[in-house]
Design an enzyme around this catalytic site. Structure first.
Site, mmCIF file in Angstrom:
data_model
loop_
_atom_site.group_PDB
_atom_site.id
_atom_site.type_symbol
_atom_site.label_atom_id
_atom_site.label_comp_id
_atom_site.label_asym_id
_atom_site.label_seq_id
_atom_site.Cartn_x
_atom_site.Cartn_y
_atom_site.Cartn_z
ATOM 1 N N SER A 45 72.840 71.084 -7.484
ATOM 2 C CA SER A 45 72.331 72.190 -6.654
ATOM 3 C C SER A 45 70.892 72.590 -6.954
ATOM 4 O O SER A 45 70.306 73.363 -6.194
ATOM 5 C CB SER A 45 73.226 73.411 -6.808
ATOM 6 O OG SER A 45 74.411 73.206 -6.082
ATOM 7 N N LYS A 103 68.515 72.125 -4.181
ATOM 8 C CA LYS A 103 68.447 73.051 -3.046
ATOM 9 C C LYS A 103 67.134 73.824 -3.010
ATOM 10 O O LYS A 103 66.687 74.260 -1.952
ATOM 11 C CB LYS A 103 69.626 74.033 -3.107
ATOM 12 C CG LYS A 103 70.982 73.354 -2.931
ATOM 13 C CD LYS A 103 72.124 74.297 -3.277
ATOM 14 C CE LYS A 103 73.480 73.616 -3.107
ATOM 15 N NZ LYS A 103 74.587 74.482 -3.566
ATOM 16 N N TYR A 137 72.728 65.535 2.259
ATOM 17 C CA TYR A 137 73.027 66.554 1.244
ATOM 18 C C TYR A 137 73.561 65.918 -0.056
ATOM 19 O O TYR A 137 73.086 66.219 -1.152
ATOM 20 C CB TYR A 137 74.041 67.555 1.820
ATOM 21 C CG TYR A 137 74.554 68.568 0.833
ATOM 22 C CD1 TYR A 137 73.826 69.714 0.533
ATOM 23 C CD2 TYR A 137 75.777 68.380 0.186
ATOM 24 C CE1 TYR A 137 74.297 70.643 -0.384
ATOM 25 C CE2 TYR A 137 76.259 69.307 -0.731
ATOM 26 C CZ TYR A 137 75.521 70.429 -1.009
ATOM 27 O OH TYR A 137 75.985 71.343 -1.926
ATOM 28 N N TYR A 173 74.720 81.705 -8.131
ATOM 29 C CA TYR A 173 75.898 82.089 -7.342
ATOM 30 C C TYR A 173 76.431 83.458 -7.750
ATOM 31 O O TYR A 173 75.652 84.377 -7.936
ATOM 32 C CB TYR A 173 76.993 81.012 -7.446
ATOM 33 C CG TYR A 173 76.421 79.640 -7.347
ATOM 34 C CD1 TYR A 173 75.822 79.221 -6.158
ATOM 35 C CD2 TYR A 173 76.403 78.773 -8.423
ATOM 36 C CE1 TYR A 173 75.247 77.967 -6.059
ATOM 37 C CE2 TYR A 173 75.832 77.520 -8.324
ATOM 38 C CZ TYR A 173 75.262 77.133 -7.148
ATOM 39 O OH TYR A 173 74.699 75.911 -7.052
HETATM 40 N N1 GLN Z 1 76.837 68.726 -4.823
HETATM 41 C C1 GLN Z 1 77.534 69.871 -5.331
HETATM 42 C C2 GLN Z 1 78.484 70.412 -4.282
HETATM 43 O O1 GLN Z 1 78.155 70.407 -3.141
HETATM 44 C C3 GLN Z 1 76.542 70.916 -5.706
HETATM 45 C C4 GLN Z 1 77.174 72.179 -6.226
HETATM 46 C C5 GLN Z 1 76.457 72.758 -7.390
HETATM 47 O O2 GLN Z 1 75.687 72.120 -8.081
HETATM 48 N N2 GLN Z 1 76.765 73.986 -7.661
HETATM 49 O O3 GLN Z 1 79.571 70.823 -4.551
#
Ligand code: GLN
Length: 314
Positions: free
Chosen positions: A69, A72, A196, A248
């Site tokens: 993530s 992102k 993604y 998060y």
């Molecule tokens: N590729 C992971 C997912 O989509 C990324 C989630 C993360 O790193 N928190 O679940």
């Protein structure tokens, strides 16, 4: 002449690494992506990139890990570069208070995800980056952006991890289909998730990640080359989102303990920014309940406190 900063950093990094190596409770590696489940949780590495261009590291900084993530943040920069503030009609800017792959809020908010750093929001951002391109071109563009930011052409997509996640990515398929039902994805679910999963599967070591994220800590500019990657206003705004949404439903506690805009990934990496001072990458694969690196967070808490780097220091 060494600044006080560069003098102190190596000492603290060595101390923190020694302490992390001793830890018995190391969290749990992500197992919903089969390829990540097998990773040895004994690993820990940390790198600090300072304004003067110096790089300081300790622990395992040779191994590359899946940035997941953390990617992102980079896709958000790209989408803003392409489309500017119009992206905010597709995604919000509020902390979610729910897990990174939660689906419940999407129904109430009619397919407009809370923020670009949770899965649904990032899937929406990927849809924007993909618009008008082939998935392979979009993946190439994201990788080029990260390589240019880091000044490192060896950064790569780990195809095995990408494949592993796409075979087990049921939640993300559910999120994307749900968004599609509200008309908030333009491309097909398969194409968006193809991109993604690939950007999540970009692999880097701590040094590469600290360098890749450095422009975000210095007002959008790489302090070593003087090259502007994004505007100062954008860097400031992205920092605000990282602080409020980057971990998060653990973002509030993380801000309380560490006080640095940061982005975590389920590969166990965290990119943290001490604005105007340093870009920090830390990696330890074991995660806490919210999916953030357990030891990575403890290490950042110690480093930020030792260096007085919290953005809330008076
Ligand atoms: N590729 C992971 C997912 O989509 C990324 C989630 C993360 O790193 N928190 O679940």
């Amino acid at each position: 002449l060494l600044t006080a900063l560069s003098r102190d950093v190596p000492h603290f990094l060595a101390e923190i690494t020694a302490e992390m190596d001793e830890k018995v409770d190391r969290g749990r590696v992500a197992d919903y992506i089969p390829e990540l489940a097998a990773i040895n949780d004994r690993q820990f590495g940390i790198t600090v990139a300072l304004r003067d261009g110096s790089i300081h590291s300790s622990g395992n900084i040779k191994s590359s890990f899946s940035i997941q993530s953390i990617s992102k943040v980079f896709t958000l920069c790209l989408a803003l570069g392409k489309l500017g503030d119009t992206i905010w009609s597709r995604v919000g800017r509020e902390p979610s208070g729910s897990s990174f792959n939660s689906i419940v809020q999407l129904e109430f908010e009619r397919g407009r995800p809370r923020n670009p750093l949770i899965n649904a929001g990032a899937i929406g951002i990927t849809d924007l980056v993909l618009a008008g391109h082939e998935p392979s071109e979009a993946i190439g563009e994201i990788l080029r952006f990260i390589r240019a930011a880091a000044g490192d052409e060896s950064i790569f997509v780990d195809e095995t991890v990408a494949r592993s996640e796409s075979q087990a990515g049921f939640r993300n398929f559910a999120l994307a289909h749900y968004m599609k039902s509200f008309g908030t994805l333009t491309n097909t679910v398969e194409r968006v998730l193809g991109v993604y999963f690939h950007h999540c599967a970009i692999a880097m070591n701590c040094v590469q990640l600290a360098k890749a994220g450095r422009f975000l800590a210095f007002g959008g500019c790489n302090p070593e080359t003087g090259f502007n990657i994004i505007s100062q206003e954008r860097a400031r705004r992205i920092g605000a989102l990282m602080l409020t949404c980057g971990q998060y439903d653990g973002s509030g506690d993380f801000a309380f303990r560490v006080g640095l805009p940061s982005k975590s990934g389920v590969g166990g990496g965290i990119l943290a920014l001490a604005p105007g001072k340093a870009s920090i990458a830390v990696w330890s694969p074991g995660l806490d309940k919210q999916g953030n690196s357990l030891l990575g967070t403890i290490a950042l808490e110690k480093l930020a406190s030792s260096m007085s780097w919290s953005v809330f220091n008076g």
